[in-house]
Design a protein around this motif. Structure first.
Motif, PDB file in Angstrom:
ATOM      1  N   ILE A  71       4.576   7.234   3.837  1.00 17.56           N
ATOM      2  CA  ILE A  71       5.207   6.251   2.952  1.00 17.56           C
ATOM      3  C   ILE A  71       6.344   5.547   3.682  1.00 17.56           C
ATOM      4  O   ILE A  71       6.480   4.322   3.621  1.00 17.56           O
ATOM      5  N   PHE A  72       7.163   6.319   4.405  1.00 13.89           N
ATOM      6  CA  PHE A  72       8.253   5.714   5.175  1.00 13.89           C
ATOM      7  C   PHE A  72       7.709   4.736   6.210  1.00 13.89           C
ATOM      8  O   PHE A  72       8.202   3.612   6.354  1.00 13.89           O
ATOM      9  N   GLY A  73       6.677   5.158   6.945  1.00 11.47           N
ATOM     10  CA  GLY A  73       6.131   4.309   7.997  1.00 11.47           C
ATOM     11  C   GLY A  73       5.520   3.022   7.486  1.00 11.47           C
ATOM     12  O   GLY A  73       5.453   2.025   8.205  1.00 11.47           O
ATOM     13  N   MET A  74       5.090   3.026   6.223  1.00 12.19           N
ATOM     14  CA  MET A  74       4.463   1.839   5.651  1.00 12.19           C
ATOM     15  C   MET A  74       5.448   0.962   4.887  1.00 12.19           C
ATOM     16  O   MET A  74       5.147  -0.205   4.611  1.00 12.19           O
ATOM     17  N   THR A  75       6.620   1.504   4.542  1.00 17.90           N
ATOM     18  CA  THR A  75       7.555   0.743   3.705  1.00 17.90           C
ATOM     19  C   THR A  75       8.911   0.519   4.361  1.00 17.90           C
ATOM     20  O   THR A  75       9.852   0.095   3.691  1.00 17.90           O
ATOM     21  N   THR A  76       9.021   0.794   5.656  1.00 20.08           N
ATOM     22  CA  THR A  76      10.293   0.550   6.320  1.00 20.08           C
ATOM     23  C   THR A  76      10.648  -0.932   6.249  1.00 20.08           C
ATOM     24  O   THR A  76       9.775  -1.799   6.165  1.00 20.08           O
ATOM     25  N   ARG A  77      11.930  -1.237   6.271  1.00 15.98           N
ATOM     26  CA  ARG A  77      12.384  -2.607   6.026  1.00 15.98           C
ATOM     27  C   ARG A  77      11.887  -3.590   7.085  1.00 15.98           C
ATOM     28  O   ARG A  77      11.466  -4.702   6.762  1.00 15.98           O
ATOM     29  N   GLU A  78      11.942  -3.209   8.358  1.00 20.35           N
ATOM     30  CA  GLU A  78      11.544  -4.110   9.437  1.00 20.35           C
ATOM     31  C   GLU A  78      10.023  -4.265   9.460  1.00 20.35           C
ATOM     32  O   GLU A  78       9.294  -3.291   9.624  1.00 20.35           O
ATOM     33  N   LEU A  96       0.825  -1.206   0.000  1.00 18.20           N
ATOM     34  CA  LEU A  96       0.000   0.000   0.000  1.00 18.20           C
ATOM     35  C   LEU A  96       0.861   1.259   0.000  1.00 18.20           C
ATOM     36  O   LEU A  96       0.596   2.211  -0.743  1.00 18.20           O
ATOM     37  N   GLY A  97       1.886   1.281   0.849  1.00 13.36           N
ATOM     38  CA  GLY A  97       2.782   2.433   0.883  1.00 13.36           C
ATOM     39  C   GLY A  97       3.467   2.656  -0.447  1.00 13.36           C
ATOM     40  O   GLY A  97       3.665   3.799  -0.889  1.00 13.36           O
ATOM     41  N   ASN A  98       3.819   1.569  -1.112  1.00 12.86           N
ATOM     42  CA  ASN A  98       4.475   1.672  -2.410  1.00 12.86           C
ATOM     43  C   ASN A  98       3.497   2.152  -3.483  1.00 12.86           C
ATOM     44  O   ASN A  98       3.875   2.876  -4.409  1.00 12.86           O
ATOM     45  N   ILE A  99       2.239   1.748  -3.364  1.00 15.51           N
ATOM     46  CA  ILE A  99       1.213   2.251  -4.283  1.00 15.51           C
ATOM     47  C   ILE A  99       1.070   3.763  -4.125  1.00 15.51           C
ATOM     48  O   ILE A  99       0.978   4.502  -5.115  1.00 15.51           O
ATOM     49  N   LEU A 100       1.065   4.247  -2.873  1.00 14.64           N
ATOM     50  CA  LEU A 100       0.965   5.693  -2.650  1.00 14.64           C
ATOM     51  C   LEU A 100       2.173   6.412  -3.236  1.00 14.64           C
ATOM     52  O   LEU A 100       2.037   7.477  -3.844  1.00 14.64           O
ATOM     53  N   HIS A 101       3.354   5.841  -3.050  1.00 10.12           N
ATOM     54  CA  HIS A 101       4.564   6.430  -3.637  1.00 10.12           C
ATOM     55  C   HIS A 101       4.411   6.549  -5.152  1.00 10.12           C
ATOM     56  O   HIS A 101       4.720   7.590  -5.747  1.00 10.12           O
ATOM     57  N   ASP A 102       3.914   5.514  -5.774  1.00  5.78           N
ATOM     58  CA  ASP A 102       3.708   5.516  -7.222  1.00  5.78           C
ATOM     59  C   ASP A 102       2.651   6.545  -7.620  1.00  5.78           C
ATOM     60  O   ASP A 102       2.783   7.235  -8.638  1.00  5.78           O
ATOM     61  N   MET A 103       1.598   6.672  -6.820  1.00  4.00           N
ATOM     62  CA  MET A 103       0.542   7.638  -7.120  1.00  4.00           C
ATOM     63  C   MET A 103       1.074   9.066  -7.114  1.00  4.00           C
ATOM     64  O   MET A 103       0.671   9.895  -7.932  1.00  4.00           O
ATOM     65  N   LEU A 130       8.764   2.396  -5.374  1.00  2.00           N
ATOM     66  CA  LEU A 130      10.058   2.357  -4.697  1.00  2.00           C
ATOM     67  C   LEU A 130      10.872   1.163  -5.184  1.00  2.00           C
ATOM     68  O   LEU A 130      10.343   0.069  -5.371  1.00  2.00           O
ATOM     69  N   SER A 131      12.168   1.369  -5.340  1.00  2.00           N
ATOM     70  CA  SER A 131      13.042   0.259  -5.703  1.00  2.00           C
ATOM     71  C   SER A 131      13.578  -0.450  -4.469  1.00  2.00           C
ATOM     72  O   SER A 131      14.053  -1.580  -4.548  1.00  2.00           O
ATOM     73  N   THR A 132      13.496   0.204  -3.303  1.00  3.82           N
ATOM     74  CA  THR A 132      13.940  -0.386  -2.049  1.00  3.82           C
ATOM     75  C   THR A 132      13.261   0.343  -0.907  1.00  3.82           C
ATOM     76  O   THR A 132      12.664   1.406  -1.104  1.00  3.82           O
ATOM     77  N   SER A 133      13.317  -0.210   0.291  1.00  4.64           N
ATOM     78  CA  SER A 133      12.681   0.425   1.440  1.00  4.64           C
ATOM     79  C   SER A 133      13.286   1.793   1.717  1.00  4.64           C
ATOM     80  O   SER A 133      14.486   2.013   1.518  1.00  4.64           O
ATOM     81  N   LEU A 134      12.439   2.703   2.188  1.00  4.38           N
ATOM     82  CA  LEU A 134      12.943   4.002   2.611  1.00  4.38           C
ATOM     83  C   LEU A 134      13.706   3.865   3.921  1.00  4.38           C
ATOM     84  O   LEU A 134      13.336   3.069   4.784  1.00  4.38           O
TER      85      LEU A 134
END
Length: 355
Positions: free
Chosen positions: A244-251, A205-212, A218-222
């Motif tokens: 976006i960061f909070g939804m796509t962080t690596r952990e 979902l976070g990546n979809i928002l980034h794309d929107m 995103l090519s990798t986690s923020l």
């Protein structure tokens, strides 16, 4: 299980009472046709040699039968193909049909998500994303995790978002592995020892928002305070960058939940104009730290862009029709020769991690 006979007349496939209209696509597990039934109702026919994958779709459809904004399926049938028909099918549609094929009949939606949001303002995109979050929240409340969220699996019907393609969905709160390697999925989760399906969906979902917002996934986690994150702040503002960061962080454990993301100040800032955005963001992050036992250092999210926020608020971005206008406004304010936008370049993984 119902059985349907397959016939072929002038390259048109008939499966029982369903006659093919258009061949859509062939994927790893499915082949899709639009078809017309005897009552002139448009449907989608999904043909597959993978019975388990189709059964998963039907199972999730039944589990979510009271949820309006998901694709519904009605019939799962085994296909009966005569030998002469099989020869014709092999000529016109090779590697699609065989004696062990199954058909899943379901609803068809013609309008795509990307076309729907193409001419939206940023604020309209934010509002649309909020509606998407609400749908996924309903899925999670029913213990269904989609596991393949991406723009092509979001369709539009009568102005409403419809989630489709539940072939990879699960009901478990934790799984050992996933097969999804789409551009929107967390690739590091795919190789993890265990995957939290809820947080897998959140990343997508976070990546979809980034794309929107910046027209590229995103090519990798923020990574907090990385150059990639700072560029995202400059491009779309503190609030959008933070969610976006909070939804796509690596952990996985540190990602927001869908319910928590719905309370993000990006959705409430306009309703609480008397409180500045930095205060809203600090309150939100402190609340997240208390509920998740994770401290994201709220101050570090805002101090990098504090001066910029005073003169160029997120509300200014929300009224812009495109990111060019946004970057031009930033240029006028800062006097810099160039304001980097995320969609203008890929940042390498090493650079993103500040290695």
């Amino acid at each position: 299980m119902q059985e349907l006979e397959v016939t072929l007349i002038k390259k048109n496939i008939s499966i029982g009472q369903y006659t093919s209209i258009q061949y859509l696509e062939q994927g790893s597990f499915i082949t899709c046709f639009t078809a017309l039934d005897i009552n002139q109702q448009k449907v989608i026919v999904i043909i597959s040699n993978n019975q388990k994958e189709l059964q998963t779709r039907l199972q999730m459809s039944q589990k979510l039968q009271n949820v309006n904004q998901v694709q519904k399926y009605s019939v799962l049938a085994k296909l009966q193909i005569k030998q002469d028909t099989q020869s014709q099918l092999n000529e016109y549609y090779p590697n699609i049909f065989c004696q062990n094929s199954f058909a899943l009949i379901g609803e068809f939606y013609e309008n795509s998500f990307n076309s729907f949001i193409k001419n939206m303002t940023v604020q309209e995109k934010i509002n649309t994303f909020r509606e998407l979050l609400k749908i996924v929240k309903t899925l999670h409340e029913n213990s269904v995790y989609h596991m393949d969220l991406k723009p092509s699996n979001i369709m539009i019907h009568d102005g409403e978002l419809i989630l489709i393609d539940f072939g990879q969905s699960v009901c478990e709160s934790e799984v050992e592995s996933v097969l999804n390697t789409s551009a929107y999925s967390p690739r590091h989760d795919v190789y993890a020892c265990s995957v939290i399906p809820e947080k897998f969906d959140v990343y997508c979902l976070g990546n979809i928002l980034h794309d929107m917002l910046v027209q590229i996934p995103l090519s990798t986690s923020l990574v907090q305070d990385s150059r990639q994150y700072k560029q995202l702040q400059d491009s779309i503002g503190n609030l959008a960058a933070n969610i976006i960061f909070g939804m796509t962080t690596r952990e996985q454990e540190q990602r927001y939940t869908v319910s928590f993301a719905l309370n993000h100040p990006i959705f409430t800032a306009n309703e609480m104009e008397q409180i500045d955005q930095e205060t809203l963001l600090v309150r939100f992050l402190n609340s997240w730290a208390q509920s998740s036992n994770y401290s994201p250092s709220a101050e570090s999210f805002i101090q990098l862009n504090q001066q910029l926020s005073q003169d160029f608020s997120y509300s200014d971005l929300a009224t812009s029709n495109n990111l060019f206008d946004t970057r031009q406004s930033l240029y006028d304010f800062t006097g810099n020769m160039l304001i980097s936008a995320v969609h203008s370049c890929y940042i390498s993984v090493e650079d993103s991690l500040d290695l």
